[in-house]
Motif scaffolding. Structure first.
Motif, PDB file in Angstrom:
ATOM      1  N   LYS A   1      -6.956   2.033   3.540  1.00  0.00           N
ATOM      2  CA  LYS A   1      -7.995   2.557   4.443  1.00  0.00           C
ATOM      3  C   LYS A   1      -7.648   3.934   5.000  1.00  0.00           C
ATOM      4  O   LYS A   1      -8.518   4.799   5.111  1.00  0.00           O
ATOM      5  N   ASP A   2      -6.378   4.162   5.345  1.00  0.00           N
ATOM      6  CA  ASP A   2      -5.975   5.471   5.886  1.00  0.00           C
ATOM      7  C   ASP A   2      -6.196   6.584   4.863  1.00  0.00           C
ATOM      8  O   ASP A   2      -6.711   7.643   5.183  1.00  0.00           O
ATOM      9  N   TYR A   3      -5.806   6.339   3.618  1.00  0.00           N
ATOM     10  CA  TYR A   3      -5.995   7.341   2.567  1.00  0.00           C
ATOM     11  C   TYR A   3      -7.470   7.485   2.225  1.00  0.00           C
ATOM     12  O   TYR A   3      -7.956   8.583   1.951  1.00  0.00           O
ATOM     13  N   GLU A   4      -8.174   6.362   2.233  1.00  0.00           N
ATOM     14  CA  GLU A   4      -9.601   6.382   1.928  1.00  0.00           C
ATOM     15  C   GLU A   4     -10.347   7.309   2.899  1.00  0.00           C
ATOM     16  O   GLU A   4     -11.175   8.117   2.482  1.00  0.00           O
ATOM     17  N   ASP A   5     -10.044   7.212   4.173  1.00  0.00           N
ATOM     18  CA  ASP A   5     -10.701   8.063   5.175  1.00  0.00           C
ATOM     19  C   ASP A   5     -10.424   9.539   4.916  1.00  0.00           C
ATOM     20  O   ASP A   5     -11.313  10.381   5.024  1.00  0.00           O
ATOM     21  N   LYS A   6      -9.190   9.870   4.548  1.00  0.00           N
ATOM     22  CA  LYS A   6      -8.846  11.266   4.243  1.00  0.00           C
ATOM     23  C   LYS A   6      -9.589  11.755   3.004  1.00  0.00           C
ATOM     24  O   LYS A   6     -10.052  12.888   2.948  1.00  0.00           O
TER      25      LYS A   6
ATOM     26  N   ASP B   1     -21.552  16.607 -18.559  1.00  0.00           N
ATOM     27  CA  ASP B   1     -21.546  15.295 -17.921  1.00  0.00           C
ATOM     28  C   ASP B   1     -20.165  14.654 -17.972  1.00  0.00           C
ATOM     29  O   ASP B   1     -20.037  13.460 -18.131  1.00  0.00           O
ATOM     30  N   TYR B   2     -19.110  15.445 -17.822  1.00  0.00           N
ATOM     31  CA  TYR B   2     -17.741  14.946 -17.875  1.00  0.00           C
ATOM     32  C   TYR B   2     -17.311  14.518 -16.481  1.00  0.00           C
ATOM     33  O   TYR B   2     -17.514  15.238 -15.516  1.00  0.00           O
ATOM     34  N   HIS B   3     -16.727  13.337 -16.373  1.00  0.00           N
ATOM     35  CA  HIS B   3     -16.296  12.805 -15.080  1.00  0.00           C
ATOM     36  C   HIS B   3     -14.829  12.396 -15.149  1.00  0.00           C
ATOM     37  O   HIS B   3     -14.370  11.881 -16.169  1.00  0.00           O
ATOM     38  N   ILE B   4     -14.123  12.608 -14.065  1.00  0.00           N
ATOM     39  CA  ILE B   4     -12.758  12.112 -13.922  1.00  0.00           C
ATOM     40  C   ILE B   4     -12.774  11.110 -12.783  1.00  0.00           C
ATOM     41  O   ILE B   4     -13.318  11.372 -11.717  1.00  0.00           O
ATOM     42  N   LEU B   5     -12.148   9.955 -13.017  1.00  0.00           N
ATOM     43  CA  LEU B   5     -12.014   8.931 -11.993  1.00  0.00           C
ATOM     44  C   LEU B   5     -10.533   8.738 -11.706  1.00  0.00           C
ATOM     45  O   LEU B   5      -9.739   8.520 -12.618  1.00  0.00           O
ATOM     46  N   ASP B   6     -10.168   8.851 -10.457  1.00  0.00           N
ATOM     47  CA  ASP B   6      -8.800   8.566 -10.030  1.00  0.00           C
ATOM     48  C   ASP B   6      -8.844   7.251  -9.254  1.00  0.00           C
ATOM     49  O   ASP B   6      -9.233   7.231  -8.088  1.00  0.00           O
ATOM     50  N   PRO B   7      -8.487   6.117  -9.898  1.00  0.00           N
ATOM     51  CA  PRO B   7      -8.675   4.814  -9.279  1.00  0.00           C
ATOM     52  C   PRO B   7      -7.680   4.466  -8.180  1.00  0.00           C
ATOM     53  O   PRO B   7      -7.896   3.534  -7.428  1.00  0.00           O
ATOM     54  N   CYS B   8      -6.599   5.174  -8.077  1.00  0.00           N
ATOM     55  CA  CYS B   8      -5.595   4.955  -7.021  1.00  0.00           C
ATOM     56  C   CYS B   8      -5.224   6.324  -6.465  1.00  0.00           C
ATOM     57  O   CYS B   8      -4.110   6.807  -6.630  1.00  0.00           O
ATOM     58  N   ALA B   9      -6.176   6.959  -5.823  1.00  0.00           N
ATOM     59  CA  ALA B   9      -6.080   8.379  -5.508  1.00  0.00           C
ATOM     60  C   ALA B   9      -5.079   8.744  -4.422  1.00  0.00           C
ATOM     61  O   ALA B   9      -4.652   9.895  -4.353  1.00  0.00           O
ATOM     62  N   GLY B  10      -4.715   7.806  -3.571  1.00  0.00           N
ATOM     63  CA  GLY B  10      -3.761   8.126  -2.514  1.00  0.00           C
ATOM     64  C   GLY B  10      -4.245   9.297  -1.669  1.00  0.00           C
ATOM     65  O   GLY B  10      -5.318   9.265  -1.087  1.00  0.00           O
TER      66      GLY B  10
ATOM     67  N   TYR C   1       0.817  -1.215   0.000  1.00  0.00           N
ATOM     68  CA  TYR C   1       0.000   0.000   0.000  1.00  0.00           C
ATOM     69  C   TYR C   1       0.850   1.265   0.000  1.00  0.00           C
ATOM     70  O   TYR C   1       0.361   2.339   0.277  1.00  0.00           O
ATOM     71  N   GLU C   2       2.104   1.127  -0.300  1.00  0.00           N
ATOM     72  CA  GLU C   2       2.985   2.281  -0.345  1.00  0.00           C
ATOM     73  C   GLU C   2       2.462   3.271  -1.388  1.00  0.00           C
ATOM     74  O   GLU C   2       2.019   2.872  -2.466  1.00  0.00           O
ATOM     75  N   ALA C   3       2.496   4.540  -1.081  1.00  0.00           N
ATOM     76  CA  ALA C   3       1.914   5.549  -1.967  1.00  0.00           C
ATOM     77  C   ALA C   3       2.998   6.389  -2.631  1.00  0.00           C
ATOM     78  O   ALA C   3       4.026   6.690  -2.019  1.00  0.00           O
TER      79      ALA C   3
END
Length: 90
Positions: free
Chosen positions: A75-80, A42-51, A13-15
């Motif tokens: 999980k730590d990055y997800e919460d932020k 209706d333009y969307h950007i997805l960041d799949p590994c957002a860190g 999980y190193e970022a």
């Protein structure tokens, strides 16, 4: 086997945040044309590994007003990311 490979095995999980200079180069060279995509409703950007959300924050600083969703396995990055109201995964 290199030490770098071993590090990734020990800490999957190193970022590695994308530096602002990289996103700025994409915008400055019109690879990402913020003015054009801001006009698409209706333009969307997805960041799949957002860190930590470096890419998203930089695009916002550069004026992108559209939808952005971030997904992160750590999980730590997800919460932020959830605190910034850009998290889109469950």
């Amino acid at each position: 086997m290199s030490n770098r490979y071993i590090d990734l095995i020990n800490n999957p999980y190193e970022a590695y945040g994308t530096p602002d200079v990289v996103i700025n180069m994409l915008v400055d060279n019109n690879i990402i044309n913020i003015n054009k995509i801001n006009k698409i409703n209706d333009y969307h950007i997805l960041d799949p590994c957002a860190g930590h959300g470096h890419i998203i924050k930089c695009l916002r600083k550069r004026g992108y007003k559209g939808n952005i969703k971030a997904i992160e396995i750590n999980k730590d990055y997800e919460d932020k990311l959830k605190e910034t109201n850009i998290y889109g995964g469950e």
